[in-house]
Design a protein around this motif. Structure first.
Motif, PDB file in Angstrom:
ATOM      1  N   GLN A 142       0.411  10.913  10.576  1.00  0.00           N
ATOM      2  CA  GLN A 142      -0.605  11.910  10.210  1.00  0.00           C
ATOM      3  C   GLN A 142      -1.179  11.636   8.811  1.00  0.00           C
ATOM      4  O   GLN A 142      -1.844  12.491   8.224  1.00  0.00           O
ATOM      5  CB  GLN A 142       0.007  13.308  10.260  1.00  0.00           C
ATOM      6  N   CYS A 143      -0.906  10.440   8.310  1.00  0.00           N
ATOM      7  CA  CYS A 143      -1.398  10.008   6.995  1.00  0.00           C
ATOM      8  C   CYS A 143      -0.835  10.829   5.837  1.00  0.00           C
ATOM      9  O   CYS A 143      -1.467  10.963   4.788  1.00  0.00           O
ATOM     10  CB  CYS A 143      -2.925   9.986   6.950  1.00  0.00           C
ATOM     11  N   ARG A 144       0.376  11.366   6.036  1.00  0.00           N
ATOM     12  CA  ARG A 144       1.049  12.055   4.928  1.00  0.00           C
ATOM     13  C   ARG A 144       1.810  11.025   4.110  1.00  0.00           C
ATOM     14  O   ARG A 144       2.545  10.210   4.670  1.00  0.00           O
ATOM     15  CB  ARG A 144       2.080  13.060   5.456  1.00  0.00           C
ATOM     16  N   THR A 145       1.648  11.075   2.806  1.00  0.00           N
ATOM     17  CA  THR A 145       2.466  10.221   1.939  1.00  0.00           C
ATOM     18  C   THR A 145       3.843  10.863   1.844  1.00  0.00           C
ATOM     19  O   THR A 145       4.085  11.939   2.416  1.00  0.00           O
ATOM     20  CB  THR A 145       1.864  10.122   0.524  1.00  0.00           C
ATOM     21  N   LEU A 148      -0.385   1.974   4.302  1.00  0.00           N
ATOM     22  CA  LEU A 148       0.414   1.290   5.324  1.00  0.00           C
ATOM     23  C   LEU A 148       0.810   2.363   6.326  1.00  0.00           C
ATOM     24  O   LEU A 148       1.565   3.272   5.991  1.00  0.00           O
ATOM     25  CB  LEU A 148       1.667   0.674   4.689  1.00  0.00           C
ATOM     26  N   HIS A 149       0.245   2.267   7.533  1.00  0.00           N
ATOM     27  CA  HIS A 149       0.454   3.355   8.498  1.00  0.00           C
ATOM     28  C   HIS A 149       1.073   2.840   9.797  1.00  0.00           C
ATOM     29  O   HIS A 149       0.879   1.674  10.155  1.00  0.00           O
ATOM     30  CB  HIS A 149      -0.881   4.072   8.778  1.00  0.00           C
ATOM     31  N   PRO A 150       1.780   3.713  10.520  1.00  0.00           N
ATOM     32  CA  PRO A 150       2.327   3.296  11.812  1.00  0.00           C
ATOM     33  C   PRO A 150       1.179   2.994  12.766  1.00  0.00           C
ATOM     34  O   PRO A 150       0.190   3.732  12.796  1.00  0.00           O
ATOM     35  CB  PRO A 150       3.102   4.527  12.295  1.00  0.00           C
ATOM     36  N   ALA A 185      -3.071  10.263   2.370  1.00  0.00           N
ATOM     37  CA  ALA A 185      -3.827   9.080   1.922  1.00  0.00           C
ATOM     38  C   ALA A 185      -4.409   8.386   3.150  1.00  0.00           C
ATOM     39  O   ALA A 185      -3.798   8.394   4.231  1.00  0.00           O
ATOM     40  CB  ALA A 185      -2.928   8.133   1.141  1.00  0.00           C
ATOM     41  N   ILE A 186      -5.592   7.832   3.001  1.00  0.00           N
ATOM     42  CA  ILE A 186      -6.278   7.187   4.127  1.00  0.00           C
ATOM     43  C   ILE A 186      -6.947   5.899   3.666  1.00  0.00           C
ATOM     44  O   ILE A 186      -7.155   5.688   2.474  1.00  0.00           O
ATOM     45  CB  ILE A 186      -7.366   8.102   4.729  1.00  0.00           C
ATOM     46  N   GLY A 187      -7.274   5.074   4.640  1.00  0.00           N
ATOM     47  CA  GLY A 187      -8.130   3.917   4.368  1.00  0.00           C
ATOM     48  C   GLY A 187      -7.385   2.644   3.999  1.00  0.00           C
ATOM     49  O   GLY A 187      -6.223   2.452   4.359  1.00  0.00           O
ATOM     50  N   ASP A 188      -8.082   1.798   3.268  1.00  0.00           N
ATOM     51  CA  ASP A 188      -7.559   0.468   2.941  1.00  0.00           C
ATOM     52  C   ASP A 188      -6.183   0.495   2.281  1.00  0.00           C
ATOM     53  O   ASP A 188      -5.413  -0.452   2.410  1.00  0.00           O
ATOM     54  CB  ASP A 188      -8.501  -0.229   1.937  1.00  0.00           C
ATOM     55  N   CYS A 189      -5.905   1.569   1.533  1.00  0.00           N
ATOM     56  CA  CYS A 189      -4.708   1.550   0.683  1.00  0.00           C
ATOM     57  C   CYS A 189      -3.442   1.995   1.418  1.00  0.00           C
ATOM     58  O   CYS A 189      -2.376   1.983   0.821  1.00  0.00           O
ATOM     59  CB  CYS A 189      -4.923   2.425  -0.558  1.00  0.00           C
ATOM     60  N   GLY A 206       0.841  -1.182   0.000  1.00  0.00           N
ATOM     61  CA  GLY A 206       0.000   0.000   0.000  1.00  0.00           C
ATOM     62  C   GLY A 206       0.880   1.237   0.000  1.00  0.00           C
ATOM     63  O   GLY A 206       2.109   1.153  -0.149  1.00  0.00           O
ATOM     64  N   VAL A 207       0.257   2.386   0.161  1.00  0.00           N
ATOM     65  CA  VAL A 207       1.002   3.649   0.150  1.00  0.00           C
ATOM     66  C   VAL A 207       1.539   3.898   1.560  1.00  0.00           C
ATOM     67  O   VAL A 207       0.782   3.851   2.532  1.00  0.00           O
ATOM     68  CB  VAL A 207       0.061   4.828  -0.218  1.00  0.00           C
ATOM     69  N   ASP A 208       2.828   4.172   1.656  1.00  0.00           N
ATOM     70  CA  ASP A 208       3.404   4.439   2.976  1.00  0.00           C
ATOM     71  C   ASP A 208       2.988   5.824   3.455  1.00  0.00           C
ATOM     72  O   ASP A 208       3.131   6.804   2.716  1.00  0.00           O
ATOM     73  CB  ASP A 208       4.928   4.385   2.904  1.00  0.00           C
ATOM     74  N   VAL A 209       2.458   5.894   4.681  1.00  0.00           N
ATOM     75  CA  VAL A 209       2.139   7.199   5.263  1.00  0.00           C
ATOM     76  C   VAL A 209       2.703   7.266   6.680  1.00  0.00           C
ATOM     77  O   VAL A 209       3.011   6.240   7.280  1.00  0.00           O
ATOM     78  CB  VAL A 209       0.605   7.465   5.313  1.00  0.00           C
TER      79      VAL A 209
END
Ligand code: FAD
Length: 204
Positions: A61-64, A77-79, A71-75, A55-58
Protein backbone atom coordinates in the motif's frame (compact mmCIF):
# COMPACT_ATOMS: atom_id res chain seq x y z
CA UNK A 1 30.43 -2.75 -27.82
CA UNK A 2 29.77 -4.48 -24.54
CA UNK A 3 32.23 -4.50 -21.64
CA UNK A 4 34.09 -1.62 -23.24
CA UNK A 5 35.27 0.94 -20.70
CA UNK A 6 35.60 4.58 -21.67
CA UNK A 7 38.97 6.03 -20.79
CA UNK A 8 38.41 9.57 -21.98
CA UNK A 9 36.23 11.92 -23.99
CA UNK A 10 38.13 14.49 -26.03
CA UNK A 11 37.16 17.83 -27.42
CA UNK A 12 38.65 19.98 -30.16
CA UNK A 13 37.91 23.69 -30.49
CA UNK A 14 35.26 23.42 -27.80
CA UNK A 15 33.38 20.55 -29.48
CA UNK A 16 33.34 16.83 -28.86
CA UNK A 17 35.83 15.11 -31.13
CA UNK A 18 35.92 11.51 -29.97
CA UNK A 19 36.16 8.86 -27.30
CA UNK A 20 39.11 6.78 -26.09
CA UNK A 21 38.43 3.28 -24.87
CA UNK A 22 40.47 1.70 -22.09
CA UNK A 23 41.93 -0.82 -24.57
CA UNK A 24 43.46 2.06 -26.55
CA UNK A 25 40.93 2.27 -29.37
CA UNK A 26 39.81 5.70 -30.54
CA UNK A 27 36.40 6.55 -32.01
CA UNK A 28 35.58 9.81 -33.68
CA UNK A 29 32.24 11.14 -32.44
CA UNK A 30 29.96 14.13 -32.89
CA UNK A 31 27.46 13.25 -30.17
CA UNK A 32 27.89 11.45 -26.85
CA UNK A 33 24.91 10.04 -25.01
CA UNK A 34 25.90 9.39 -21.41
CA UNK A 35 23.93 6.76 -19.49
CA UNK A 36 25.13 6.80 -15.91
CA UNK A 37 22.15 5.44 -14.01
CA UNK A 38 20.12 7.12 -11.31
CA UNK A 39 20.15 7.29 -7.55
CA UNK A 40 16.91 7.87 -5.66
CA UNK A 41 16.81 10.90 -3.32
CA UNK A 42 15.98 9.15 -0.08
CA UNK A 43 18.06 11.18 2.35
CA UNK A 44 15.10 12.94 3.99
CA UNK A 45 13.21 9.72 4.67
CA UNK A 46 16.35 7.91 5.77
CA UNK A 47 17.16 10.74 8.22
CA UNK A 48 13.61 10.48 9.57
CA UNK A 49 14.23 6.80 10.30
CA UNK A 50 12.46 5.05 7.41
CA UNK A 51 13.90 1.73 6.27
CA UNK A 52 15.95 2.33 3.14
CA UNK A 53 17.56 -0.41 1.06
CA UNK A 54 17.39 0.09 -2.70
CA UNK A 55 15.20 3.17 -2.30
CA UNK A 56 12.63 3.52 0.45
CA UNK A 57 11.05 0.23 1.47
CA UNK A 58 7.25 0.28 1.24
CA UNK A 59 4.52 -2.34 1.54
CA UNK A 60 1.83 -3.17 -1.04
CA UNK A 61 0.00 0.00 0.00
CA UNK A 62 3.11 2.19 -0.36
CA UNK A 63 3.45 2.69 3.39
CA UNK A 64 7.00 3.31 4.55
CA UNK A 65 8.13 1.89 7.89
CA UNK A 66 7.30 5.30 9.44
CA UNK A 67 3.75 5.65 10.76
CA UNK A 68 1.46 7.59 8.40
CA UNK A 69 4.20 8.22 5.83
CA UNK A 70 3.62 6.93 2.30
CA UNK A 71 6.10 7.04 -0.57
CA UNK A 72 5.56 6.50 -4.29
CA UNK A 73 7.38 6.53 -7.59
CA UNK A 74 10.99 6.12 -8.59
CA UNK A 75 12.30 6.19 -5.03
CA UNK A 76 10.37 3.22 -3.63
CA UNK A 77 11.22 -0.45 -3.42
CA UNK A 78 7.80 -2.07 -3.48
CA UNK A 79 6.43 -5.62 -3.53
CA UNK A 80 5.64 -6.62 -7.10
CA UNK A 81 4.48 -10.04 -8.27
CA UNK A 82 5.94 -9.42 -11.72
CA UNK A 83 9.46 -9.13 -10.31
CA UNK A 84 11.45 -12.33 -9.92
CA UNK A 85 12.94 -10.82 -6.75
CA UNK A 86 9.45 -10.18 -5.32
CA UNK A 87 10.28 -6.49 -4.92
CA UNK A 88 11.37 -3.87 -7.40
CA UNK A 89 12.15 -0.19 -7.78
CA UNK A 90 10.61 1.03 -11.04
CA UNK A 91 11.56 4.17 -12.85
CA UNK A 92 8.53 4.90 -15.01
CA UNK A 93 5.80 7.50 -15.29
CA UNK A 94 3.12 4.83 -15.17
CA UNK A 95 4.36 3.37 -11.92
CA UNK A 96 4.48 6.80 -10.28
CA UNK A 97 0.96 7.76 -11.40
CA UNK A 98 -0.56 4.33 -10.62
CA UNK A 99 0.92 4.40 -7.13
CA UNK A 100 -0.30 7.98 -6.65
CA UNK A 101 -3.84 6.94 -7.58
CA UNK A 102 -3.68 3.94 -5.26
CA UNK A 103 -2.40 5.97 -2.29
CA UNK A 104 -5.10 8.60 -2.92
CA UNK A 105 -7.70 5.89 -2.50
CA UNK A 106 -6.17 4.76 0.80
CA UNK A 107 -5.95 8.33 2.11
CA UNK A 108 -9.64 8.80 1.37
CA UNK A 109 -10.62 5.70 3.29
CA UNK A 110 -10.82 3.03 0.59
CA UNK A 111 -8.96 -0.25 0.66
CA UNK A 112 -6.48 -0.78 -2.16
CA UNK A 113 -3.18 -2.45 -2.88
CA UNK A 114 -0.70 -1.93 -5.67
CA UNK A 115 -0.85 -4.72 -8.22
CA UNK A 116 -0.25 -3.00 -11.55
CA UNK A 117 1.73 -4.69 -14.29
CA UNK A 118 4.91 -2.71 -14.98
CA UNK A 119 4.76 -1.02 -18.37
CA UNK A 120 6.72 1.71 -20.07
CA UNK A 121 6.47 3.77 -23.19
CA UNK A 122 8.53 6.24 -25.08
CA UNK A 123 8.30 7.98 -28.42
CA UNK A 124 11.64 8.40 -30.21
CA UNK A 125 11.10 10.11 -33.56
CA UNK A 126 9.13 7.58 -35.65
CA UNK A 127 9.55 4.79 -33.09
CA UNK A 128 6.89 4.07 -30.54
CA UNK A 129 8.51 1.94 -27.86
CA UNK A 130 6.33 0.08 -25.38
CA UNK A 131 7.23 -2.62 -22.92
CA UNK A 132 5.08 -4.71 -20.63
CA UNK A 133 6.27 -6.86 -17.75
CA UNK A 134 9.80 -7.30 -16.43
CA UNK A 135 12.21 -9.45 -18.39
CA UNK A 136 14.61 -10.38 -15.53
CA UNK A 137 15.23 -14.12 -15.44
CA UNK A 138 14.07 -14.89 -19.00
CA UNK A 139 15.61 -17.94 -20.70
CA UNK A 140 14.37 -17.38 -24.28
CA UNK A 141 13.30 -14.65 -26.62
CA UNK A 142 10.93 -14.78 -29.58
CA UNK A 143 10.89 -12.19 -32.35
CA UNK A 144 7.37 -11.49 -33.56
CA UNK A 145 7.12 -9.56 -36.80
CA UNK A 146 9.87 -8.37 -39.10
CA UNK A 147 12.43 -5.99 -37.51
CA UNK A 148 13.37 -4.64 -40.95
CA UNK A 149 9.79 -3.41 -41.38
CA UNK A 150 10.21 -1.21 -38.30
CA UNK A 151 7.27 -2.88 -36.53
CA UNK A 152 7.96 -5.91 -34.38
CA UNK A 153 8.01 -7.26 -30.84
CA UNK A 154 10.46 -9.23 -28.75
CA UNK A 155 8.80 -11.58 -26.33
CA UNK A 156 10.73 -12.79 -23.28
CA UNK A 157 9.81 -16.15 -21.77
CA UNK A 158 10.89 -18.35 -18.89
CA UNK A 159 10.19 -22.02 -19.53
CA UNK A 160 7.60 -20.92 -22.06
CA UNK A 161 5.84 -18.50 -19.67
CA UNK A 162 5.57 -15.00 -21.07
CA UNK A 163 7.43 -12.61 -18.75
CA UNK A 164 7.64 -9.45 -20.83
CA UNK A 165 7.35 -7.86 -24.27
CA UNK A 166 9.29 -5.09 -25.96
CA UNK A 167 7.10 -3.69 -28.74
CA UNK A 168 8.39 -1.36 -31.45
CA UNK A 169 5.57 0.28 -33.41
CA UNK A 170 3.47 -2.73 -32.42
CA UNK A 171 0.74 -1.31 -30.20
CA UNK A 172 -1.53 -4.25 -30.83
CA UNK A 173 1.05 -6.74 -29.52
CA UNK A 174 1.59 -4.49 -26.51
CA UNK A 175 -2.09 -4.26 -25.59
CA UNK A 176 -2.77 -7.95 -26.12
CA UNK A 177 0.60 -9.16 -24.81
CA UNK A 178 0.07 -7.41 -21.48
CA UNK A 179 -2.67 -9.93 -20.75
CA UNK A 180 -0.31 -12.83 -21.42
CA UNK A 181 2.08 -11.40 -18.80
CA UNK A 182 -0.70 -10.71 -16.29
CA UNK A 183 -2.05 -14.25 -16.60
CA UNK A 184 1.38 -15.94 -16.84
CA UNK A 185 0.41 -17.63 -20.12
CA UNK A 186 2.64 -20.46 -21.36
CA UNK A 187 2.98 -20.71 -25.14
CA UNK A 188 5.49 -22.21 -27.55
CA UNK A 189 7.88 -20.03 -29.51
CA UNK A 190 6.34 -20.80 -32.89
CA UNK A 191 2.89 -19.69 -31.75
CA UNK A 192 4.19 -16.49 -30.19
CA UNK A 193 6.17 -15.68 -33.33
CA UNK A 194 3.25 -16.14 -35.72
CA UNK A 195 1.66 -12.80 -36.58
CA UNK A 196 -1.26 -14.77 -38.02
CA UNK A 197 -2.19 -15.67 -34.44
CA UNK A 198 -3.65 -12.94 -32.25
CA UNK A 199 -1.88 -12.84 -28.89
CA UNK A 200 -5.25 -12.22 -27.30
CA UNK A 201 -6.40 -15.68 -28.41
CA UNK A 202 -3.70 -17.25 -26.21
CA UNK A 203 -5.18 -15.83 -23.02
CA UNK A 204 -7.24 -18.50 -21.34
C1 FAD B 1 15.84 11.50 -19.33
C2 FAD B 1 14.68 10.71 -18.80
C3 FAD B 1 13.78 10.15 -19.68
C4 FAD B 1 12.70 9.42 -19.23
N1 FAD B 1 11.82 8.87 -20.11
C5 FAD B 1 10.78 8.15 -19.68
C6 FAD B 1 9.86 7.59 -20.59
O1 FAD B 1 9.98 7.73 -21.80
N2 FAD B 1 8.83 6.86 -20.10
C7 FAD B 1 8.66 6.65 -18.76
O2 FAD B 1 7.70 5.98 -18.35
N3 FAD B 1 9.51 7.21 -17.86
C8 FAD B 1 10.56 7.93 -18.29
N4 FAD B 1 11.44 8.47 -17.39
C9 FAD B 1 11.23 8.22 -15.96
C10 FAD B 1 10.19 9.17 -15.37
O3 FAD B 1 10.58 10.49 -15.63
C11 FAD B 1 10.13 8.92 -13.88
O4 FAD B 1 9.84 7.55 -13.64
C12 FAD B 1 9.07 9.76 -13.19
O5 FAD B 1 9.31 11.12 -13.37
C13 FAD B 1 9.06 9.43 -11.69
O6 FAD B 1 8.20 10.30 -11.02
P1 FAD B 1 8.47 10.58 -9.49
O7 FAD B 1 7.39 11.51 -9.07
O8 FAD B 1 8.66 9.29 -8.75
O9 FAD B 1 9.90 11.28 -9.41
P2 FAD B 1 10.38 12.67 -10.05
O10 FAD B 1 9.62 13.00 -11.28
O11 FAD B 1 11.87 12.53 -10.14
O12 FAD B 1 9.99 13.72 -8.94
C14 FAD B 1 10.64 13.79 -7.70
C15 FAD B 1 10.67 15.23 -7.26
O13 FAD B 1 11.11 15.31 -5.90
C16 FAD B 1 11.99 16.40 -5.78
N5 FAD B 1 12.84 16.15 -4.58
C17 FAD B 1 13.85 15.25 -4.42
N6 FAD B 1 14.35 15.35 -3.18
C18 FAD B 1 13.64 16.33 -2.54
C19 FAD B 1 13.70 16.87 -1.23
N7 FAD B 1 14.58 16.45 -0.32
N8 FAD B 1 12.84 17.84 -0.92
C20 FAD B 1 11.93 18.30 -1.83
N9 FAD B 1 11.83 17.81 -3.08
C21 FAD B 1 12.68 16.82 -3.43
C22 FAD B 1 12.77 16.39 -7.09
O14 FAD B 1 13.35 17.64 -7.34
C23 FAD B 1 11.66 16.05 -8.09
O15 FAD B 1 10.99 17.22 -8.53
C24 FAD B 1 12.52 9.23 -17.83
C25 FAD B 1 13.42 9.80 -16.93
C26 FAD B 1 14.49 10.54 -17.41
C27 FAD B 1 15.45 11.15 -16.41
Amino acid sequence: MLNAAVDGIESRAGRLSGVWLADGRWFEAQVAIVGIGMLPNVEVLAAAGAKVTNGVDVDAQCRTTLPDVFAIGDCVLHPNRFSNAGVVRLESVQNATDQAAMVSRILTGETARYDAIPWFWSQQFDCQLQTAGLLHGFDSTVVRGEPKSGAFSIIYTLQGRVLALDCVNAGRDFIQGKHLVMKGVVADAETLASTAIDLRSLVT
